[in-house]
Design a protein around this motif. Structure first.
Motif, mmCIF file in Angstrom:
data_model
loop_
_atom_site.group_PDB
_atom_site.id
_atom_site.type_symbol
_atom_site.label_atom_id
_atom_site.label_comp_id
_atom_site.label_asym_id
_atom_site.label_seq_id
_atom_site.Cartn_x
_atom_site.Cartn_y
_atom_site.Cartn_z
ATOM 1 N N LEU A 1 -0.455 21.045 48.192
ATOM 2 C CA LEU A 1 -0.663 21.539 46.925
ATOM 3 C C LEU A 1 -2.215 21.667 46.192
ATOM 4 N N VAL A 2 -2.284 20.761 46.445
ATOM 5 C CA VAL A 2 -3.716 20.785 45.816
ATOM 6 C C VAL A 2 -4.915 21.522 46.525
ATOM 7 N N ALA A 3 -4.737 22.700 47.619
ATOM 8 C CA ALA A 3 -5.329 23.140 48.371
ATOM 9 C C ALA A 3 -5.267 24.490 47.501
ATOM 10 N N ARG B 1 1.673 12.560 52.148
ATOM 11 C CA ARG B 1 -0.040 13.315 52.335
ATOM 12 C C ARG B 1 -0.284 14.318 52.583
ATOM 13 N N ARG B 2 -0.213 14.792 53.757
ATOM 14 C CA ARG B 2 -0.279 16.092 54.026
ATOM 15 C C ARG B 2 0.057 17.726 53.199
ATOM 16 N N TRP C 1 -5.653 29.105 43.413
ATOM 17 C CA TRP C 1 -5.238 29.497 42.699
ATOM 18 C C TRP C 1 -5.374 29.796 41.234
ATOM 19 N N ALA D 1 -3.420 24.825 44.473
ATOM 20 C CA ALA D 1 -3.960 24.632 42.915
ATOM 21 C C ALA D 1 -5.739 25.325 42.812
ATOM 22 N N VAL D 2 -6.045 24.495 43.943
ATOM 23 C CA VAL D 2 -7.030 24.936 43.857
ATOM 24 C C VAL D 2 -7.750 26.314 43.920
ATOM 25 N N GLN E 1 1.093 16.776 49.829
ATOM 26 C CA GLN E 1 0.049 16.496 48.400
ATOM 27 C C GLN E 1 -1.268 17.115 48.700
ATOM 28 N N TRP E 2 -2.123 17.031 49.538
ATOM 29 C CA TRP E 2 -3.339 18.182 50.006
ATOM 30 C C TRP E 2 -3.085 19.114 50.281
#
Length: 391
Positions: A20-22, A14-15, A27, A24-25, A17-18
């Motif tokens: 990777l989301v950060a 879960r960490r 980027w 991507a944001v 995943q978050w």
């Protein structure tokens, strides 16, 4: 595999995943910097004006009426600033262009010989304008190639110029909508926060907003007051470029110590070139000395204080790092991000000082057991303080 190991693995993913989301944001922000810039500027203006809109609403006016009044006030202040500053800067720049030969002669005939006498270095050869022109002529072909490349880039960047003009036009339109719907945006963001963490998230968001808002409003006021003081002070002692030097020094006050230092250097040079006596140099030093006393003992403590909670070095680093990573958009976002990060670090520090990792599980040999109070202070476990029993 027991349930504890499975839970640990699930928490790790879960960490991840978050994270990777950060990434991507970040980027996407880097890619869309030119597009996001007017939205960020408008959001900052809307955020700064929202408290006044809320105050007018509490006074009995409707949201739309309050937004129109605040938007008109912001537009009026901008128009007054342009009407006052643009003609003044135009006259000052014309004076500077007219005085450039005097500055060149002073630099060649006075400054360079003075430096050579004290450093015993042959500076006149390297800093002589004739030598610089000759070097430019020798390397003209290379310089011409660079100039051709630059002109070609400018000719291909007509769309970029159009986009910049469009962004300037967009900012007031977006600001109006941010002012009108700011509370709606806040409610929608709050609705996405998990209910178990809503109280903590709301408190941290309010601390970040209060801290950054107070800092920006106070710092902007200090910049305006110091720019006016320096400009009129230098003009009063007879410096022709005093208003321009004062405005530049006031704007650079945002970077700690850079504003007064640059103002003193430019002011002393202007006094020596224009008057050539130490009386006017002393006047320049007096203007900036008085300004620094007023700024240090009244303006900054009264208007800014320690509202952002960051060391000046951290402020400089945040602005430069934001500019390096994301350009002008990064410089706009640097202080908001730094303020939020500062609040989160304080919260993390408070949680850490109350954790078992910080307090430990076993007492040191020969010392009574200790534990952490609610304020993060280590106290003996056998303390008879009533408050500690409740901590």
């Amino acid at each position: 595999m027991d349930d504890t190991a499975v839970n640990d693995i699930a928490r790790f993913f879960r960490r991840l995943q978050w994270a990777l989301v950060a990434l991507a944001v970040l980027w996407l922000v880097w890619l869309m910097g030119p597009v996001l810039t007017p939205f960020v500027v408008a959001a900052l203006l809307g955020w700064l004006g929202d408290p006044l809109v809320d105050r007018l609403q509490r006074a009995g006016r409707s949201r739309n009426t309050a937004v129109v009044l605040v938007f008109a006030l912001m537009a009026l202040l901008l128009a007054l600033a342009l009407l006052i500053l643009v003609p003044t800067l135009q006259r000052q720049i014309a004076t500077l262009v007219h005085s450039l030969p005097n500055y060149r002669d002073w630099f060649v005939d006075t400054a360079i010989p003075w430096l050579e006498q004290r450093t015993r270095l042959d500076l006149s050869t390297w800093l002589n304008p004739e030598y610089l022109i000759e070097q430019l002529r020798v390397h003209w072909e290379r310089a011409g190639g660079v100039a051709t490349t630059a002109l070609g880039y400018l000719s291909r960047s007509g769309f970029a110029v159009f986009a910049m003009v469009a962004n300037v036009v967009l900012i007031p339109v977006l600001t109006f909508f941010f002012l009108r719907d700011w509370d709606v945006f806040v409610e929608r963001v709050a609705s996405l926060v998990p209910r178990d963490h809503l109280g903590t998230a709301s408190r941290l968001a309010k601390e970040s907003s209060d801290m950054l808002g107070g800092f920006l409003r106070g710092q902007f006021t200090v910049m305006l007051i110091l720019g006016a003081m320096y400009g009129f002070g230098l003009w009063a002692i007879g410096i022709d470029l005093g208003l321009l030097i004062g405005i530049v020094a006031g704007l650079l006050t945002f970077v700690p110590y850079l504003g007064p230092a640059s103002g003193v250097i430019f002011g002393v040079i202007a006094a020596l070139v224009q008057h050539g006596d130490w009386k006017h140099v002393a006047g320049v030093l007096a203007v900036f000395g008085i300004g620094q006393v007023i700024e240090s003992y009244w303006l900054t403590p009264k208007l800014v204080g320690d509202r952002i909670g960051l060391h000046p070095v951290a402020v400089i680093f945040a602005v430069l790092a934001g500019g390096q990573l994301f350009g002008f958009l990064g410089m706009l976002l640097a202080l908001p991000v730094a303020a939020v990060a500062n609040v989160l670090l304080r919260y993390a520090h408070a949680r850490y000082t109350q954790s078992r990792l910080y307090a430990g599980q076993s007492p040191a040999p020969g010392v009574g057991a200790e534990r952490v109070s609610g304020g993060g202070i280590i106290v003996p476990a056998d303390s008879d303080d009533e408050g500690e029993g409740k901590a």
